[in-house]
Write a protein that holds these residues in place. Structure first.
Motif, short mmCIF file in Angstrom:
data_model
loop_
_atom_site.label_atom_id
_atom_site.label_comp_id
_atom_site.label_asym_id
_atom_site.label_seq_id
_atom_site.Cartn_x
_atom_site.Cartn_y
_atom_site.Cartn_z
N SER A 102 19.95 6.90 -0.01
CA SER A 102 20.40 7.22 1.35
C SER A 102 20.30 6.03 2.29
N VAL A 103 19.12 5.44 2.42
CA VAL A 103 18.90 4.40 3.44
C VAL A 103 19.22 3.00 2.92
N GLY A 104 19.43 2.86 1.62
CA GLY A 104 19.73 1.55 1.05
C GLY A 104 18.58 1.04 0.20
N ARG A 105 18.90 0.10 -0.68
CA ARG A 105 17.88 -0.44 -1.60
C ARG A 105 16.91 -1.37 -0.87
N ARG A 106 17.43 -2.27 -0.05
CA ARG A 106 16.57 -3.29 0.57
C ARG A 106 15.46 -2.71 1.45
N PRO A 107 15.74 -1.74 2.34
CA PRO A 107 14.64 -1.20 3.14
C PRO A 107 13.53 -0.59 2.30
N VAL A 108 13.91 0.08 1.20
CA VAL A 108 12.89 0.69 0.33
C VAL A 108 12.09 -0.38 -0.40
N LEU A 109 12.75 -1.44 -0.84
CA LEU A 109 12.04 -2.52 -1.52
C LEU A 109 11.07 -3.22 -0.57
N LEU A 110 11.47 -3.42 0.66
CA LEU A 110 10.57 -4.06 1.63
C LEU A 110 9.37 -3.16 1.93
N ALA A 111 9.60 -1.86 2.00
CA ALA A 111 8.48 -0.93 2.19
C ALA A 111 7.53 -0.98 0.99
N GLY A 112 8.10 -1.06 -0.22
CA GLY A 112 7.27 -1.17 -1.41
C GLY A 112 6.43 -2.43 -1.42
N LEU A 113 7.02 -3.53 -0.99
CA LEU A 113 6.26 -4.78 -0.90
C LEU A 113 5.16 -4.68 0.15
N GLY A 114 5.41 -3.92 1.21
CA GLY A 114 4.38 -3.72 2.23
C GLY A 114 3.17 -3.00 1.66
N PHE A 115 3.42 -1.97 0.84
CA PHE A 115 2.31 -1.26 0.20
C PHE A 115 1.60 -2.16 -0.82
N ALA A 116 2.36 -3.02 -1.52
CA ALA A 116 1.74 -3.95 -2.46
C ALA A 116 0.80 -4.91 -1.74
N ALA A 117 1.23 -5.38 -0.57
CA ALA A 117 0.38 -6.26 0.23
C ALA A 117 -0.87 -5.51 0.70
N LEU A 132 1.81 3.79 -4.48
CA LEU A 132 2.91 4.02 -3.52
C LEU A 132 3.96 2.90 -3.64
N SER A 133 3.49 1.67 -3.82
CA SER A 133 4.41 0.55 -3.99
C SER A 133 5.27 0.72 -5.24
N ALA A 134 4.63 1.01 -6.37
CA ALA A 134 5.37 1.17 -7.62
C ALA A 134 6.31 2.36 -7.55
N GLY A 135 5.88 3.44 -6.87
CA GLY A 135 6.74 4.61 -6.75
C GLY A 135 8.03 4.30 -6.00
N LEU A 136 7.93 3.49 -4.96
CA LEU A 136 9.13 3.10 -4.23
C LEU A 136 10.00 2.16 -5.05
N PHE A 137 9.37 1.32 -5.85
CA PHE A 137 10.10 0.28 -6.57
C PHE A 137 10.83 0.79 -7.81
N THR A 138 10.23 1.73 -8.55
CA THR A 138 10.74 2.05 -9.88
C THR A 138 12.21 2.48 -9.88
N GLY A 139 12.53 3.54 -9.16
CA GLY A 139 13.92 3.99 -9.14
C GLY A 139 14.82 3.06 -8.37
N ALA A 140 14.35 2.59 -7.19
CA ALA A 140 15.20 1.78 -6.32
C ALA A 140 15.56 0.44 -6.95
N THR A 141 14.56 -0.26 -7.52
CA THR A 141 14.85 -1.58 -8.07
C THR A 141 15.63 -1.50 -9.37
N THR A 142 15.34 -0.49 -10.18
CA THR A 142 16.11 -0.32 -11.42
C THR A 142 17.59 -0.13 -11.08
N ALA A 143 17.87 0.74 -10.10
CA ALA A 143 19.25 0.94 -9.68
C ALA A 143 19.84 -0.33 -9.05
#
Length: 396
Positions: free
Chosen positions: A70-85, A109-120
């Motif tokens: 819905s919101v796009g891949r990049r915003p979700v990836l950036l949120a995932g990196l925020g949780f990783a930090a 939480l970081s991995a949960g955001l990354f798995t589906g979004a980054t694979t796609a």
């Protein structure tokens, strides 16, 4: 031609960011012994700390697994990196057990955001006709990153100062660099919607995906269960039963399983995703048998072989599963379906791990491990027979 090169460059960069994120999730693996000495907790607590990560992953996948559609891949990836930090900061600040739980939850939480979004994202960035190679990039980045985490932490803990701090400081720097990369990568979702449109999703599948999803989910559960237990308790087994106190060696043994998984994934291109699922289950059975021998006779060589054989089996099964599910999924639901597959996989990486931790008290590490191996061997056998009788239809 230039377009293809740009596409593959972006695809590989997205995969590299995926690897950095996943490396953070396994970074504490060779350090649990040091944390046990510092904070004085039991092996059961180690497995619970480990499993908190998986529950974080599953929670995000269920609540927001379709967010990037819905919101796009990049915003979700950036949120995932925020949780990783945030996870790295928790470990850097750790003065008690609560910090470890918080760090593992943030990592989940970081991995949960990354798995589906980054694979796609990786698959969508690839040039036309590159779906199979892009799937390998995504799964290899996932497992390769998981393998690099314990290897990096083990080497730094053994040969550099500040063993409980330096690995996370290095990872924090890599996360910052990854954020810069993500900001420069193209967005692949054409019609983006506001965040308010994202709703929690129940595990569900389009009708066209269901025939291939069941065998894929079975194979993924077994493979991730083996990885979960191997990652959480093997460092303790190496130190307590085999007198292996070198953190770099402990990290390398765990890393071998993930690197072997990457090699197994590469083999899928030759054997086909459909055949790779039952073959993966057979290899998982071999890895379980070798691990049982290692526990019974306290042999390091068998631990290493079990990591290689079991890891290769997991890679065969997992890439086959991911390929068949992704190919069967409608484009606008691909990330959500992939996230559902990961929910099943991460159930395998959490529930059996806690079960082993509970059994360590009454049965000891060897007895708990053998009970786990017996249960997973039965499940892998059932899965293999099911897959042979009802093979996946996505033989592409």
């Amino acid at each position: 031609m230039d377009g293809d090169l740009r596409g593959w460059r972006a695809c590989l960069l997205s995969g590299a960011v995926f690897a950095v994120c996943m490396a953070g999730t396994t970074l504490p693996t060779p350090l649990y012994g040091l944390y046990r000495e510092k904070f004085g907790f039991s092996e059961l607590t180690v497995t619970v700390v480990y499993a908190v990560y998986a529950f974080g992953v599953m929670g995000v996948l269920l609540l927001a697994g379709n967010a990037s559609d819905s919101v796009g891949r990049r915003p979700v990836l950036l949120a995932g990196l925020g949780f990783a930090a945030a996870s790295a900061v928790c470990f850097l600040s750790a003065t008690g057990l609560g910090w470890l739980y918080a760090g593992r939850l943030m990592s989940g939480l970081s991995a949960g955001l990354f798995t589906g979004a980054t694979t796609a994202h990786v698959m969508e960035l690839a040039p036309p006709g590159g779906a199979a190679r892009a799937t390998f990039v995504a799964t290899a980045a996932n497992m390769g990153g998981l393998g690099c985490g314990p290897l990096l932490a083990g080497i730094l803990a053994q040969y550099a100062p500040w063993p409980l701090y330096l690995p996370f400081a290095v990872h924090l720097a890599l996360v910052a660099l990854s954020a810069v990369v993500v900001l420069r990568l193209p967005e692949t979702v054409r019609e983006r919607k506001p965040l308010s449109t994202v709703r929690p999703q129940r595990p569900g599948l389009p009708a066209r995906v269901r025939p291939v999803f069941t065998p894929a989910a079975i194979a993924s559960f077994v493979g991730f269960a083996l990885f979960g237990v191997f990652t959480s308790v093997s460092p303790a087994f190496l130190s307590e039963s085999l007198d292996v106190t070198n953190h770099a060696v402990s990290g390398l043994v765990v890393a071998l399983a993930f690197f072997a998984s990457t090699a197994g994934q590469l083999a899928v291109g030759r054997v086909g995703p459909g055949r790779s699922l039952p073959l993966g289950c057979v290899a998982l059975l071999g890895g379980l048998a070798l691990l049982a021998g290692a526990l019974r006779w306290d042999l390091l060589a068998l631990v290493v072989l079990s990591a290689i054989v079991g890891g290769a089996g997991q890679g065969l099964a997992f890439r086959g599963a991911l390929t068949t599910v992704a190919q069967a999924s409608p484009e606008h639901q691909r990330a959500a379906v992939i996230s559902t597959l990961f929910v099943v996989a991460y159930a395998g990486i959490s529930v059996p791990v806690i079960g082993v931790g509970v059994l360590v008290g009454p049965l000891g590490l060897e007895g708990a491990g053998l009970v786990f191996i017996a249960c997973m061997a039965v499940l892998a056998s059932v899965a293999g027979i099911y897959l042979l009788r009802r093979p996946s239809s996505a033989e592409t």
